[in-house]
Scaffold this motif. Structure first.
Motif, PDB file in Angstrom:
ATOM      1  N   ASP A 153       0.824  -1.212   0.000  1.00 58.75           N
ATOM      2  CA  ASP A 153       0.000   0.000   0.000  1.00 58.75           C
ATOM      3  C   ASP A 153       0.857   1.261   0.000  1.00 58.75           C
ATOM      4  OD1 ASP A 153      -2.342  -1.560   2.298  1.00 58.75           O
ATOM      5  OD2 ASP A 153      -2.344  -1.536   0.097  1.00 58.75           O
ATOM      6  N   SER A 154       2.151   1.089   0.136  1.00 58.59           N
ATOM      7  CA  SER A 154       3.052   2.244   0.083  1.00 58.59           C
ATOM      8  C   SER A 154       2.942   2.899  -1.294  1.00 58.59           C
ATOM      9  CB  SER A 154       4.497   1.806   0.321  1.00 58.59           C
ATOM     10  OG  SER A 154       4.662   1.300   1.621  1.00 58.59           O
ATOM     11  N   ALA A 155       2.617   4.182  -1.307  1.00 59.15           N
ATOM     12  CA  ALA A 155       2.370   4.886  -2.571  1.00 59.15           C
ATOM     13  C   ALA A 155       2.095   6.350  -2.292  1.00 59.15           C
ATOM     14  CB  ALA A 155       1.182   4.273  -3.307  1.00 59.15           C
ATOM     15  N   LEU A 156       1.978   7.104  -3.374  1.00 60.32           N
ATOM     16  CA  LEU A 156       1.487   8.475  -3.297  1.00 60.32           C
ATOM     17  C   LEU A 156      -0.016   8.426  -3.547  1.00 60.32           C
ATOM     18  CD1 LEU A 156       2.227  11.559  -3.152  1.00 60.32           C
ATOM     19  CD2 LEU A 156       2.358  11.483  -5.660  1.00 60.32           C
ATOM     20  N   TYR A 157      -0.791   8.970  -2.623  1.00 63.38           N
ATOM     21  CA  TYR A 157      -2.240   8.974  -2.766  1.00 63.38           C
ATOM     22  C   TYR A 157      -2.679  10.375  -3.176  1.00 63.38           C
ATOM     23  CZ  TYR A 157      -2.335   4.310  -0.942  1.00 63.38           C
ATOM     24  OH  TYR A 157      -2.133   2.965  -0.797  1.00 63.38           O
ATOM     25  N   LEU A 158      -3.323  10.432  -4.320  1.00 60.41           N
ATOM     26  CA  LEU A 158      -3.711  11.703  -4.911  1.00 60.41           C
ATOM     27  C   LEU A 158      -5.207  11.900  -4.830  1.00 60.41           C
ATOM     28  CD1 LEU A 158      -1.497  11.416  -8.092  1.00 60.41           C
ATOM     29  CD2 LEU A 158      -1.158  13.084  -6.272  1.00 60.41           C
ATOM     30  N   CYS A 159      -5.596  13.076  -4.431  1.00 62.63           N
ATOM     31  CA  CYS A 159      -7.000  13.468  -4.436  1.00 62.63           C
ATOM     32  C   CYS A 159      -7.203  14.431  -5.598  1.00 62.63           C
ATOM     33  CB  CYS A 159      -7.353  14.146  -3.116  1.00 62.63           C
ATOM     34  SG  CYS A 159      -9.019  14.831  -3.051  1.00 62.63           S
ATOM     35  N   ALA A 160      -8.328  14.301  -6.276  1.00 65.68           N
ATOM     36  CA  ALA A 160      -8.632  15.175  -7.401  1.00 65.68           C
ATOM     37  C   ALA A 160     -10.076  15.628  -7.300  1.00 65.68           C
ATOM     38  CB  ALA A 160      -8.395  14.445  -8.714  1.00 65.68           C
ATOM     39  N   SER A 161     -10.329  16.854  -7.648  1.00 67.04           N
ATOM     40  CA  SER A 161     -11.700  17.355  -7.600  1.00 67.04           C
ATOM     41  C   SER A 161     -12.128  17.876  -8.966  1.00 67.04           C
ATOM     42  CB  SER A 161     -11.852  18.444  -6.539  1.00 67.04           C
ATOM     43  OG  SER A 161     -11.196  19.637  -6.922  1.00 67.04           O
ATOM     44  N   SER A 162     -13.431  17.910  -9.163  1.00 69.39           N
ATOM     45  CA  SER A 162     -13.975  18.356 -10.447  1.00 69.39           C
ATOM     46  C   SER A 162     -15.432  18.729 -10.263  1.00 69.39           C
ATOM     47  CB  SER A 162     -13.843  17.247 -11.493  1.00 69.39           C
ATOM     48  OG  SER A 162     -14.554  16.090 -11.091  1.00 69.39           O
ATOM     49  N   LEU A 163     -15.991  19.273 -11.323  1.00 67.38           N
ATOM     50  CA  LEU A 163     -17.424  19.512 -11.387  1.00 67.38           C
ATOM     51  C   LEU A 163     -18.040  18.456 -12.297  1.00 67.38           C
ATOM     52  CD1 LEU A 163     -17.391  23.380 -11.824  1.00 67.38           C
ATOM     53  CD2 LEU A 163     -18.336  22.135  -9.869  1.00 67.38           C
ATOM     54  N   PRO A 164     -19.242  17.978 -12.024  1.00 66.46           N
ATOM     55  CA  PRO A 164     -19.855  16.972 -12.897  1.00 66.46           C
ATOM     56  C   PRO A 164     -19.929  17.465 -14.329  1.00 66.46           C
ATOM     57  CG  PRO A 164     -21.132  17.233 -10.891  1.00 66.46           C
ATOM     58  CD  PRO A 164     -20.108  18.339 -10.900  1.00 66.46           C
ATOM     59  N   GLY A 165     -19.507  16.593 -15.247  1.00 67.54           N
ATOM     60  CA  GLY A 165     -19.583  16.942 -16.655  1.00 67.54           C
ATOM     61  C   GLY A 165     -18.429  17.768 -17.158  1.00 67.54           C
ATOM     62  N   VAL A 166     -17.558  18.175 -16.269  1.00 66.34           N
ATOM     63  CA  VAL A 166     -16.376  18.944 -16.688  1.00 66.34           C
ATOM     64  C   VAL A 166     -15.195  17.994 -16.678  1.00 66.34           C
ATOM     65  CG1 VAL A 166     -14.827  20.853 -16.176  1.00 66.34           C
ATOM     66  CG2 VAL A 166     -17.290  21.074 -15.744  1.00 66.34           C
ATOM     67  N   HIS A 167     -14.654  17.704 -17.819  1.00 68.40           N
ATOM     68  CA  HIS A 167     -13.595  16.702 -17.919  1.00 68.40           C
ATOM     69  C   HIS A 167     -12.235  17.332 -17.701  1.00 68.40           C
ATOM     70  CE1 HIS A 167     -16.180  13.403 -19.294  1.00 68.40           C
ATOM     71  NE2 HIS A 167     -16.925  14.389 -19.748  1.00 68.40           N
ATOM     72  N   GLY A 168     -11.519  16.782 -16.740  1.00 67.35           N
ATOM     73  CA  GLY A 168     -10.198  17.312 -16.405  1.00 67.35           C
ATOM     74  C   GLY A 168     -10.161  17.710 -14.951  1.00 67.35           C
ATOM     75  N   TYR A 169      -9.513  16.911 -14.131  1.00 71.08           N
ATOM     76  CA  TYR A 169      -9.474  17.140 -12.706  1.00 71.08           C
ATOM     77  C   TYR A 169      -8.467  18.217 -12.325  1.00 71.08           C
ATOM     78  CZ  TYR A 169     -11.450  12.378 -12.240  1.00 71.08           C
ATOM     79  OH  TYR A 169     -12.208  11.249 -12.311  1.00 71.08           O
ATOM     80  N   THR A 170      -8.633  18.706 -11.108  1.00 74.14           N
ATOM     81  CA  THR A 170      -7.583  19.447 -10.407  1.00 74.14           C
ATOM     82  C   THR A 170      -7.058  18.521  -9.330  1.00 74.14           C
ATOM     83  OG1 THR A 170      -8.628  21.588 -10.803  1.00 74.14           O
ATOM     84  CG2 THR A 170      -7.010  21.460  -9.034  1.00 74.14           C
ATOM     85  N   PHE A 171      -5.763  18.235  -9.372  1.00 76.97           N
ATOM     86  CA  PHE A 171      -5.151  17.312  -8.421  1.00 76.97           C
ATOM     87  C   PHE A 171      -4.496  18.053  -7.274  1.00 76.97           C
ATOM     88  CE2 PHE A 171      -5.184  12.943 -10.008  1.00 76.97           C
ATOM     89  CZ  PHE A 171      -5.594  13.110 -11.306  1.00 76.97           C
ATOM     90  N   GLY A 172      -4.497  17.423  -6.106  1.00 78.92           N
ATOM     91  CA  GLY A 172      -3.687  17.882  -4.995  1.00 78.92           C
ATOM     92  C   GLY A 172      -2.259  17.375  -5.134  1.00 78.92           C
ATOM     93  N   SER A 173      -1.421  17.782  -4.194  1.00 73.54           N
ATOM     94  CA  SER A 173      -0.009  17.382  -4.230  1.00 73.54           C
ATOM     95  C   SER A 173       0.215  15.992  -3.679  1.00 73.54           C
ATOM     96  CB  SER A 173       0.844  18.383  -3.454  1.00 73.54           C
ATOM     97  OG  SER A 173       0.795  19.655  -4.080  1.00 73.54           O
ATOM     98  N   GLY A 174      -0.800  15.431  -3.051  1.00 69.29           N
ATOM     99  CA  GLY A 174      -0.710  14.044  -2.633  1.00 69.29           C
ATOM    100  C   GLY A 174      -0.235  13.840  -1.212  1.00 69.29           C
ATOM    101  N   THR A 175      -0.495  12.635  -0.713  1.00 66.25           N
ATOM    102  CA  THR A 175       0.020  12.161   0.571  1.00 66.25           C
ATOM    103  C   THR A 175       0.914  10.977   0.290  1.00 66.25           C
ATOM    104  OG1 THR A 175      -1.897  12.872   1.863  1.00 66.25           O
ATOM    105  CG2 THR A 175      -0.546  11.087   2.777  1.00 66.25           C
ATOM    106  N   ARG A 176       2.162  11.073   0.717  1.00 63.02           N
ATOM    107  CA  ARG A 176       3.108   9.966   0.547  1.00 63.02           C
ATOM    108  C   ARG A 176       2.994   9.042   1.744  1.00 63.02           C
ATOM    109  NH1 ARG A 176       5.615   7.993  -3.646  1.00 63.02           N
ATOM    110  NH2 ARG A 176       6.272  10.073  -4.276  1.00 63.02           N
ATOM    111  N   LEU A 177       2.464   7.835   1.524  1.00 64.01           N
ATOM    112  CA  LEU A 177       2.296   6.840   2.584  1.00 64.01           C
ATOM    113  C   LEU A 177       3.383   5.784   2.455  1.00 64.01           C
ATOM    114  CD1 LEU A 177       0.720   5.379   4.865  1.00 64.01           C
ATOM    115  CD2 LEU A 177      -0.639   4.286   3.059  1.00 64.01           C
ATOM    116  N   THR A 178       4.086   5.570   3.530  1.00 60.13           N
ATOM    117  CA  THR A 178       5.087   4.504   3.591  1.00 60.13           C
ATOM    118  C   THR A 178       4.658   3.512   4.657  1.00 60.13           C
ATOM    119  OG1 THR A 178       6.853   6.025   2.947  1.00 60.13           O
ATOM    120  CG2 THR A 178       7.511   3.936   3.942  1.00 60.13           C
ATOM    121  N   VAL A 179       4.538   2.252   4.277  1.00 60.27           N
ATOM    122  CA  VAL A 179       4.178   1.183   5.213  1.00 60.27           C
ATOM    123  C   VAL A 179       5.422   0.345   5.471  1.00 60.27           C
ATOM    124  CG1 VAL A 179       2.651  -0.769   5.666  1.00 60.27           C
ATOM    125  CG2 VAL A 179       1.842   1.169   4.294  1.00 60.27           C
TER     126      VAL A 179
END
Lengths: 114, 112
Positions: free
Chosen positions: B85-111
């Motif tokens: 599960d160690s990875a960079l976890y990215l969150c992205a937001s958008s509006l319905p019907g609008v193609h193309g997310y805005t991404f956050g910088s991520g959370t780096r999880l190390t297990v």
């Protein structure tokens, strides 16, 4: 299901040289196409997208990509690169009429050398 | 205008533990998606939330769960952590019907 193949994992070029990053996709339905850029230790930024209309799309920083339906490709080009273009570039697809879920390729690391 | 905000930026967990990652979408965006980016790989879709409901899910086990709050912010929970599960976890937001997310910088999880 959709899939994306980025044909080159690493592309080294010299500053001011032209570059092409290749992307091919596979899908049984119509798709939208995207290029994202990721700088070190950062998230992804949308570079450009093709939704419909003209098959040639451009970004504000000089990149362009051309949608070729017959070859199922969406290659990214820039006629003259800068050191600051050094980053990882990801090609992605989503299905038309779908939930905007993106399927990404594995990425191409572009390194621009002086 | 703030973009997508994720917290924490880094964290280290022990195998078997549970973790919660948080995301605040870009102002005006009501749809939140989560992606996992393993080292050297492209991001992979985990799930998407809209109107506090899971709208679509990728090929991830039930150990991965999420939540969206009335203010559109979201959490990603992972139980029984594995080394993989160690990875960079990215969150992205958008509006319905609008193609193309805005991404956050991520959370780096190390297990470990």
């Amino acid at each position: 299901a959709q899939s994306v193949t980025q044909l080159d994992s690493q592309v080294p070029v010299f500053e001011e040289a032209p570059v092409e990053l290749r992307c091919n996709y596979s899908s049984s339905v119509s798709v939208y196409l995207f290029w994202y850029v990721q700088y070190p230790n950062q998230g992804l930024q949308l570079l450009l997208k093709y939704l419909s209309g003209s098959t040639l799309v451009e970004s504000i920083n000089g990149f362009e990509a051309e949608f070729n339906k017959s070859q199922t490709s969406f290659h990214l080009r820039k006629p003259s690169v800068h050191i600051s273009d050094t980053a990882e570039y990801f090609c992605a697809v989503s299905t038309q009429g779908g939930s905007e879920k993106l399927v990404f390729g594995k990425g191409t690391k572009l390194t621009v050398n002086p | 205008d703030a973009g997508v905000t994720q917290s924490p930026t880094h964290l280290i967990k022990t195998r078997g533990q549970q973790v919660t990652l948080r995301c605040s979408p870009k102002s005006g965006h009501d749809t939140v998606s989560w992606y996992q980016q393993a080292l050297g790989q492209g991001p992979q879709f985990i799930f998407q939330y809209y109107e506090e409901e899971e709208r679509q899910r990728g090929n991830f086990p039930d150990r991965f769960s999420g939540h969206q709050f009335p203010n559109y912010s979201s959490e990603l929970n992972v139980n029984a952590l594995l080394l993989g599960d160690s990875a960079l976890y990215l969150c992205a937001s958008s509006l319905p019907g609008v193609h193309g997310y805005t991404f956050g910088s991520g959370t780096r999880l190390t297990v470990v």
